[in-house]
Design an enzyme around this catalytic site. Structure first.
Site, mmCIF file in Angstrom:
data_model
loop_
_atom_site.group_PDB
_atom_site.id
_atom_site.type_symbol
_atom_site.label_atom_id
_atom_site.label_comp_id
_atom_site.label_asym_id
_atom_site.label_seq_id
_atom_site.Cartn_x
_atom_site.Cartn_y
_atom_site.Cartn_z
ATOM 1 N N ARG A 131 0.846 -1.206 0.000
ATOM 2 C CA ARG A 131 0.000 0.000 0.000
ATOM 3 C C ARG A 131 0.887 1.265 0.000
ATOM 4 O O ARG A 131 0.919 2.017 -0.953
ATOM 5 C CB ARG A 131 -0.955 -0.036 1.209
ATOM 6 C CG ARG A 131 -2.125 0.932 1.125
ATOM 7 C CD ARG A 131 -1.784 2.328 1.554
ATOM 8 N NE ARG A 131 -1.248 2.390 2.908
ATOM 9 C CZ ARG A 131 -0.676 3.472 3.419
ATOM 10 N NH1 ARG A 131 -0.572 4.570 2.712
ATOM 11 N NH2 ARG A 131 -0.182 3.460 4.645
ATOM 12 N N ASP A 132 1.657 1.458 1.058
ATOM 13 C CA ASP A 132 2.388 2.721 1.197
ATOM 14 C C ASP A 132 3.502 2.845 0.162
ATOM 15 O O ASP A 132 3.840 3.946 -0.275
ATOM 16 C CB ASP A 132 2.987 2.829 2.612
ATOM 17 C CG ASP A 132 3.092 4.260 3.089
ATOM 18 O OD1 ASP A 132 2.831 5.175 2.300
ATOM 19 O OD2 ASP A 132 3.447 4.472 4.261
ATOM 20 N N HIS A 151 4.458 3.787 12.793
ATOM 21 C CA HIS A 151 4.612 3.796 11.324
ATOM 22 C C HIS A 151 5.539 4.972 11.020
ATOM 23 O O HIS A 151 5.138 6.125 11.106
ATOM 24 C CB HIS A 151 3.232 3.977 10.688
ATOM 25 C CG HIS A 151 3.239 4.187 9.211
ATOM 26 N ND1 HIS A 151 2.697 3.275 8.332
ATOM 27 C CD2 HIS A 151 3.697 5.199 8.438
ATOM 28 C CE1 HIS A 151 2.819 3.727 7.091
ATOM 29 N NE2 HIS A 151 3.429 4.900 7.126
ATOM 30 N N HIS A 206 8.533 7.007 8.745
ATOM 31 C CA HIS A 206 9.219 7.215 7.458
ATOM 32 C C HIS A 206 10.669 7.621 7.716
ATOM 33 O O HIS A 206 11.008 8.178 8.763
ATOM 34 C CB HIS A 206 8.477 8.270 6.622
ATOM 35 C CG HIS A 206 7.269 7.689 5.949
ATOM 36 N ND1 HIS A 206 7.253 7.329 4.619
ATOM 37 C CD2 HIS A 206 6.046 7.370 6.432
ATOM 38 C CE1 HIS A 206 6.059 6.830 4.322
ATOM 39 N NE2 HIS A 206 5.308 6.842 5.394
ATOM 40 N N CYS A 230 4.311 9.814 0.588
ATOM 41 C CA CYS A 230 2.899 10.182 0.678
ATOM 42 C C CYS A 230 2.601 11.167 -0.435
ATOM 43 O O CYS A 230 3.222 12.225 -0.507
ATOM 44 C CB CYS A 230 2.563 10.805 2.030
ATOM 45 S SG CYS A 230 0.856 11.400 2.106
ATOM 46 N N ASN A 275 9.584 4.455 3.851
ATOM 47 C CA ASN A 275 9.398 4.033 5.241
ATOM 48 C C ASN A 275 10.667 3.365 5.771
ATOM 49 O O ASN A 275 11.583 3.058 5.010
ATOM 50 C CB ASN A 275 8.272 2.994 5.318
ATOM 51 C CG ASN A 275 6.940 3.533 4.856
ATOM 52 O OD1 ASN A 275 6.797 3.966 3.720
ATOM 53 N ND2 ASN A 275 5.959 3.508 5.729
HETATM 54 N N1 COA Z 1 -13.059 4.103 -3.030
HETATM 55 C C1 COA Z 1 -13.303 4.354 -4.341
HETATM 56 N N2 COA Z 1 -13.928 5.462 -4.775
HETATM 57 C C2 COA Z 1 -14.342 6.355 -3.857
HETATM 58 C C3 COA Z 1 -14.136 6.146 -2.492
HETATM 59 C C4 COA Z 1 -13.462 4.977 -2.082
HETATM 60 N N3 COA Z 1 -13.224 4.723 -0.795
HETATM 61 N N4 COA Z 1 -14.648 7.182 -1.827
HETATM 62 C C5 COA Z 1 -15.177 8.027 -2.742
HETATM 63 N N5 COA Z 1 -14.983 7.525 -3.965
HETATM 64 C C6 COA Z 1 -15.379 8.125 -5.249
HETATM 65 C C7 COA Z 1 -16.806 8.575 -5.266
HETATM 66 O O1 COA Z 1 -17.664 7.550 -5.707
HETATM 67 C C8 COA Z 1 -16.766 9.700 -6.277
HETATM 68 O O2 COA Z 1 -16.702 9.143 -7.571
HETATM 69 P P1 COA Z 1 -17.240 9.941 -8.873
HETATM 70 O O3 COA Z 1 -16.354 11.150 -8.998
HETATM 71 O O4 COA Z 1 -17.056 8.955 -9.976
HETATM 72 O O5 COA Z 1 -18.660 10.271 -8.543
HETATM 73 C C9 COA Z 1 -15.411 10.350 -6.002
HETATM 74 O O6 COA Z 1 -14.622 9.330 -5.398
HETATM 75 C C10 COA Z 1 -15.498 11.557 -5.095
HETATM 76 O O7 COA Z 1 -16.220 11.213 -3.925
HETATM 77 P P2 COA Z 1 -16.267 12.156 -2.633
HETATM 78 O O8 COA Z 1 -16.950 11.444 -1.534
HETATM 79 O O9 COA Z 1 -16.784 13.520 -3.030
HETATM 80 O O10 COA Z 1 -14.755 12.205 -2.234
HETATM 81 P P3 COA Z 1 -13.731 13.400 -2.278
HETATM 82 O O11 COA Z 1 -13.548 13.944 -3.646
HETATM 83 O O12 COA Z 1 -14.047 14.322 -1.163
HETATM 84 O O13 COA Z 1 -12.385 12.585 -1.934
HETATM 85 C C11 COA Z 1 -11.505 10.642 -0.810
HETATM 86 C C12 COA Z 1 -12.257 11.941 -0.692
HETATM 87 C C13 COA Z 1 -11.226 10.185 0.607
HETATM 88 C C14 COA Z 1 -12.347 9.604 -1.523
HETATM 89 C C15 COA Z 1 -10.210 10.852 -1.609
HETATM 90 O O14 COA Z 1 -9.580 12.026 -1.162
HETATM 91 C C16 COA Z 1 -9.243 9.687 -1.444
HETATM 92 O O15 COA Z 1 -9.493 8.598 -1.914
HETATM 93 N N6 COA Z 1 -8.115 9.907 -0.767
HETATM 94 C C17 COA Z 1 -7.161 8.852 -0.523
HETATM 95 C C18 COA Z 1 -5.897 9.444 -0.146
HETATM 96 C C19 COA Z 1 -4.852 8.392 0.091
HETATM 97 O O16 COA Z 1 -5.004 7.218 -0.136
HETATM 98 N N7 COA Z 1 -3.693 8.890 0.540
HETATM 99 C C20 COA Z 1 -2.557 8.078 0.787
HETATM 100 C C21 COA Z 1 -2.693 7.178 1.933
HETATM 101 S S1 COA Z 1 -2.673 7.953 3.492
HETATM 102 ZN ZN ZN Z 2 3.265 6.141 5.427
#
Ligand code: COA
Ligand code: ZN
Length: 294
Positions: free
Chosen positions: A13-14, A204, A206, A237, A246
């Site tokens: 994942r990371d 965790h 880095h 990140c 990490n």
């Molecule tokens: N898995 C897949 N798709 C997701 C989802 C999830 N957990 N959560 C939301 N979505 C999709 C929604 O269906 C929507 O899709 P569409 O544009 O096709 O309609 C879109 O994402 C936006 O949804 P919304 O609830 O408005 O989310 P957002 O734009 O506010 O984004 C997150 C929030 C959390 C979904 C997004 O910022 C994210 O995935 N971040 C992950 C960050 C990450 O992994 N960082 C590294 C690890 S720490």
């Molecule tokens: Zn990390």
């Protein structure tokens, strides 16, 4: 001194989430299966996040399905930022997730587009919807943030207390940008362990400033028995400028095995997997053993 340390491998994942080129599912699978073969017992194999935010994790459903079917008793867990992700994980048979939020308000917004209040509400929804889900709350930027700097220990403890009051039972304290030092880690971890004896803590860390090993060891010597690391020290990140890899799993296992800790891992085998990974991944490795020419 507790001599058992649980190594939680989070590289798939990371580490993989930061790669520029999509790493094909078969190659992810091979690295994961080879690590299992080397004795790694806990793997964060993916995250259920928006594929627009993190395209590398777009195969999380398929990968989970294959792994859960093939290794029904294995301890796989996935990172999720919201109920949507928790539901996807649950429906695929996973019963363990890392729910991510950040101590830093600005990193929380940049990473998952939520306020603290919204992240707390979402956690409550997940706990209510899936009472049999094992949830570890990952607190990103516990030791400092790229936008806000460092926090006093009391700020960390107050934040944890709010989450404990919501029902959280386990936390991963994350040094997302590798800004911590051993003194700070000792202070925060000791305070957390003392304040919440019924709660489990993981570290965790880095390695951005070459303190991954000392900080992880400081966490262990302050009472933590579960640590998250990545094979080869691959990582970073996407929403934290300057974050690098990490603490490397095989480097830490090497040190702990030498010190008489029980990690349960065959490090020679693990190092082979790390060397293999380096041949298929063009990434940022902070590990040392993997760079030694054998
Ligand atoms: N898995 C897949 N798709 C997701 C989802 C999830 N957990 N959560 C939301 N979505 C999709 C929604 O269906 C929507 O899709 P569409 O544009 O096709 O309609 C879109 O994402 C936006 O949804 P919304 O609830 O408005 O989310 P957002 O734009 O506010 O984004 C997150 C929030 C959390 C979904 C997004 O910022 C994210 O995935 N971040 C992950 C960050 C990450 O992994 N960082 C590294 C690890 S720490
Ligand atoms: Zn990390």
């Amino acid at each position: 001194m507790n001599k058992k340390v649980q190594i939680l491998e989070v590289g798939p994942r990371d580490g993989f989430q930061n790669l520029d080129e999509y790493l094909p599912l078969e190659q992810k699978l091979k690295v994961i299966e080879d690590m299992i073969e080397a004795g790694v017992k806990h793997i964060q194999h993916t995250s259920f996040v928006s594929p627009k935010a993190i395209p590398q994790m777009k195969d999380s459903g398929e990968l989970t399905k294959i792994l859960v079917e093939k290794y029904p008793d294995y301890d796989f867990f996935a990172l999720v930022p919201n109920l949507y992700g928790a539901r996807s994980a649950y429906e695929l048979g996973l019963r363990k997730i890392s729910y991510v939020l950040s101590l830093s308000k600005s990193h929380n917004k940049a990473n998952i587009n939520r306020t603290h209040e919204e992240s707390f509400e979402e956690l409550k929804k997940i706990m209510d919807a899936y009472p049999d889900m094992d949830i570890c709350v990952d607190i990103a930027t516990t030791f400092g943030c790229p936008f806000e700097g460092k926090y006093e220990t009391e700020v960390v403890i107050d934040f944890i207390r709010q989450l404990v009051d919501l029902g959280a039972k386990e936390f991963s304290l994350a040094d997302t940008i590798g800004i911590a030092n051993p003194k700070q880690v000792r202070e925060i971890v000791s305070a957390a362990v003392k304040e919440f004896p019924e709660v489990e803590f993981q570290a965790h860390i880095h390695d951005t400033r070459n303190m991954g090993m000392v900080n992880t060891l400081a966490a262990i010597e302050s009472g933590i028995t579960k640590v998250q690391t990545t094979l080869g020290g691959l990582g970073g990140c996407p929403f934290a400028p300057g974050a690098s890899g990490n603490t490397a799993t095989e480097d830490l296992v090497h040190m702990l095995n030498e010190m008489g800790y029980d990690t349960g891992i065959d490090n020679e085998k693990l190092l082979e997997v790390s060397r293999y990974q380096k041949t298929i991944v063009d990434g940022n490795f902070s590990g040392h053993l993997v760079n030694i020419i054998s």
